[in-house]
Write a protein that holds these residues in place. Structure first.
Motif, PDB file in Angstrom:
ATOM      1  N   LYS A 389      -0.617 -21.503  83.777  1.00 47.97           N
ATOM      2  CA  LYS A 389       0.722 -21.320  84.349  1.00 47.97           C
ATOM      3  C   LYS A 389       0.702 -21.483  85.861  1.00 47.97           C
ATOM      4  N   ALA A 390      -0.366 -21.016  86.499  1.00 44.17           N
ATOM      5  CA  ALA A 390      -0.455 -21.082  87.961  1.00 44.17           C
ATOM      6  C   ALA A 390      -0.604 -22.512  88.461  1.00 44.17           C
ATOM      7  N   PHE A 391      -1.268 -23.368  87.680  1.00 39.99           N
ATOM      8  CA  PHE A 391      -1.579 -24.719  88.163  1.00 39.99           C
ATOM      9  C   PHE A 391      -0.849 -25.820  87.400  1.00 39.99           C
ATOM     10  N   TRP A 392       0.098 -25.448  86.560  1.00 38.75           N
ATOM     11  CA  TRP A 392       0.921 -26.427  85.865  1.00 38.75           C
ATOM     12  C   TRP A 392       1.714 -27.251  86.887  1.00 38.75           C
ATOM     13  N   PRO A 393       1.921 -28.551  86.690  1.00 41.73           N
ATOM     14  CA  PRO A 393       1.514 -29.364  85.544  1.00 41.73           C
ATOM     15  C   PRO A 393       0.204 -30.124  85.773  1.00 41.73           C
ATOM     16  N   ASN A 394      -0.371 -30.017  86.999  1.00 45.98           N
ATOM     17  CA  ASN A 394      -1.596 -30.783  87.262  1.00 45.98           C
ATOM     18  C   ASN A 394      -2.757 -30.343  86.380  1.00 45.98           C
ATOM     19  N   PHE A 395      -2.779 -29.069  86.043  1.00 47.37           N
ATOM     20  CA  PHE A 395      -3.843 -28.513  85.216  1.00 47.37           C
ATOM     21  C   PHE A 395      -3.174 -27.605  84.199  1.00 47.37           C
ATOM     22  N   LYS A 396      -3.434 -27.843  82.929  1.00 46.48           N
ATOM     23  CA  LYS A 396      -2.715 -27.137  81.873  1.00 46.48           C
ATOM     24  C   LYS A 396      -3.437 -25.898  81.372  1.00 46.48           C
ATOM     25  N   GLY A 397      -4.527 -25.537  82.047  1.00 51.58           N
ATOM     26  CA  GLY A 397      -5.207 -24.318  81.676  1.00 51.58           C
ATOM     27  C   GLY A 397      -6.102 -24.471  80.469  1.00 51.58           C
ATOM     28  N   ARG A 398      -6.393 -23.331  79.835  1.00 51.32           N
ATOM     29  CA  ARG A 398      -7.419 -23.280  78.800  1.00 51.32           C
ATOM     30  C   ARG A 398      -6.861 -23.115  77.389  1.00 51.32           C
TER      31      ARG A 398
END
Length: 536
Positions: A389-398
């Motif tokens: 959530k913190a790095f969306w949309p560049n990184f979608k997390g785990r």
């Protein structure tokens, strides 16, 4: 470390409890669910299970924020459920390892609730507290792995506390002897209960620099990370002072002394530092950890050259310890997608299990690897991971690697009678365990066949490793133990490859992979193929 221990060369199956099997219909997996599927795990041919945290927790980081180290969260069941799980696992010949998260806990833990109240209570110094700078800013420039500063203001004390992960995961002050003693006592609780091993989460984060010195900046061209967003400011620093401190070695020796009081315990340390291979070698010695587990094969680089260089680098550094390899876990994109892209096929999935299980060391297989599960695409509205959530949309997390296990093709994939905590993609339902068990050519049956065969090859379980020069698409090495010499090779490309063998070899059947053929002195690999040959 020449005596045979269960963990040397073991294949360890990682169970992520939230996503394994839900037995009470709340959409979250539980300990009775693991118990119900132990026969499935044993039938894989693995030696042990590693269960990710199931302890009492507010679940801000899904169990890695522990509020009570000695109790099971009601979401997962009870201590009696764990005891039943342990008993059945042992009856099936499976060892049981549990996660221990020692460096930090939840802000809901009784220790922290007391510590934050004042500067003079009995737990006042159990966490890393520091005064603000004169301008009110944090005491130094340390950053959290989950983004932003690693310090949180606490008005009750008028101080900041350190959190290397989420603000709700305060770091314990391991410079305090009572903290070290309390965490060793928590470990002892589970050893007395009968566990066979520990997976030690973020074990190099236990100590911080007591002087709170700033971390130096890292040049832009070196800001590459393993398992975190490329735009995460955490990559902007050399993390020399907020983890991997020399005092940690003494604590590991105290921990090992405790473990050695119990019969044949295996301790596996998760290590992520500026030089994880060097730290792994330093941590894995006869008086520290039994095994080390780092992130070097959890990257996007799957080239034979990279894998060879990584393993050779650890081999050169680790003269006393025992490695443990993984290519997938609950924190990174699944290997089939990470290394094969969106169109990866079953040949790659079969090959990856065989490859990681052929390297020298022990192995962690993550649930679903034996099904060839690709990374799930979880839409933002269904996202649970605070990191994503913190790095969306560049990184979608785990969350894409944490979706529930598909047991059947039912709407809930046989995982839950309720709404699963994360959606199960149709691509996963199509790869469910039930349908794969009936298909002799499935990834599941390939994994079973390979793991059964591996047990009959002493060189693969305990042997040394020596790499050979080969075409750039081919990873080739020799494993040797007790007079057995095996040549093992994999074509990591999606096209057929030929290799002129450097020595005479007799091809052995290597189940579970698309087999190469020998024609004179030439080894002919199909795409994603593999070979094992006996050397004289």
């Amino acid at each position: 470390m020449t005596e045979r221990h269960w963990w040397r060369g073991a294949v360890i199956y990682q169970v992520y409890p939230r996503s394994f099997l839900d037995t009470d219909g709340d959409g979250v997996g539980d300990l009775p669910g693991i118990l119900a599927r132990l026969d499935y795990i044993a039938a894989l041919g693995v030696d042990a299970i590693w269960i990710s945290p199931f302890f009492k927790s507010p679940m801000a980081d899904f169990g890695y924020d522990i509020a009570d180290y000695r109790d099971v969260d009601p979401l997962f069941g009870t201590l009696d459920d764990f005891d039943r799980l342990l008993e059945k696992a042992h009856a099936l010949g499976l060892k049981v390892m549990i996660d221990q998260v020692l460096s930090h806990c939840s802000d809901q833990h009784a220790w922290f609730r007391e510590s934050r109240e004042s500067r003079d209570n009995p737990k006042a110094d159990w966490f890393v507290w520091a005064d603000a700078r004169p301008d009110g800013s944090p005491p130094n420039n340390w950053l959290s792995l989950f983004g932003g500063v690693a310090w949180q203001w606490e008005p009750r004390r008028g101080q900041y506390y350190l959190h290397n992960f989420l603000p709700s995961q305060p770091d314990l002050n391991f410079h305090h002897p009572d903290v070290r003693a309390a965490q060793l006592a928590n470990v002892r609780f589970w050893l007395d209960r009968g566990v066979d091993g520990l997976r030690l989460d973020a074990i190099n984060f236990c100590f911080h620099d007591a002087q709170l010195r700033d971390n130096p900046a890292k040049p832009a061209e070196l800001r590459t990370g393993r398992g975190f967003s490329p735009d995460n400011p955490y990559a902007f620093q050399y993390h020399w002072h907020n983890n991997t401190q020399p005092e940690n070695l003494g604590f590991l020796e105290d921990l090992r002394a405790l473990l050695d009081r119990y019969p044949d315990i295996g301790a596996l340390g998760e290590i992520s530092s500026e030089d994880s291979l060097a730290t792994t070698a330093e941590y894995c010695t006869p008086n520290r950890l039994h095994m080390g587990y780092s992130f070097e094969l959890l990257t996007e680089d799957s080239s034979p050259a990279y894998i060879r260089a990584t393993v050779e680098a650890l081999e050169a550094k680790m003269t006393e310890g025992w490695p443990c390899w993984a290519i997938s876990n609950h924190d990174v994109q699944r290997a089939v997608t990470r290394w094969g892209g969106a169109d990866a096929d079953d040949a790659l999935a079969r090959q990856l299990v065989a490859l990681v299980c052929s390297l020298r060391g022990s192995v962690c297989l993550y649930q679903g690897e034996e099904l060839g599960l690709p990374e799930a695409d979880v839409p933002f509205e269904a996202l649970q991971d605070p990191y994503g959530k913190a790095f969306w949309p560049n990184f979608k997390g785990r969350d894409g690697c944490r979706t529930p296990m598909p047991w059947t093709d039912a709407p809930g994939a046989g995982f839950s009678a309720g709404e699963p905590w994360l959606p199960v993609p149709q691509a996963h339902r199509a790869r469910n365990a039930e349908v794969q068990a009936r298909d002799p050519d499935s990834v599941l049956n390939a994994a079973r066949a390979f793991l059964a065969w591996r047990k009959t090859q002493p060189a693969l379980v305990e042997g040394t490793i020596h790499f050979l020069d080969a075409p750039p698409q081919v990873l080739a090495f020799v494993r040797e133990h007790a007079g057995q010499r095996l040549l093992v090779a994999f074509n990591l490309s999606a096209a057929a490859v030929e290799w002129t063998l450097p020595m005479p070899a007799t091809l052995l059947p290597m189940p579970g992979v698309d087999a190469a053929q020998i024609d004179g002195d030439r080894l002919r690999f199909p795409a994603r193929g593999g070979a094992c040959a006996m050397l004289g």
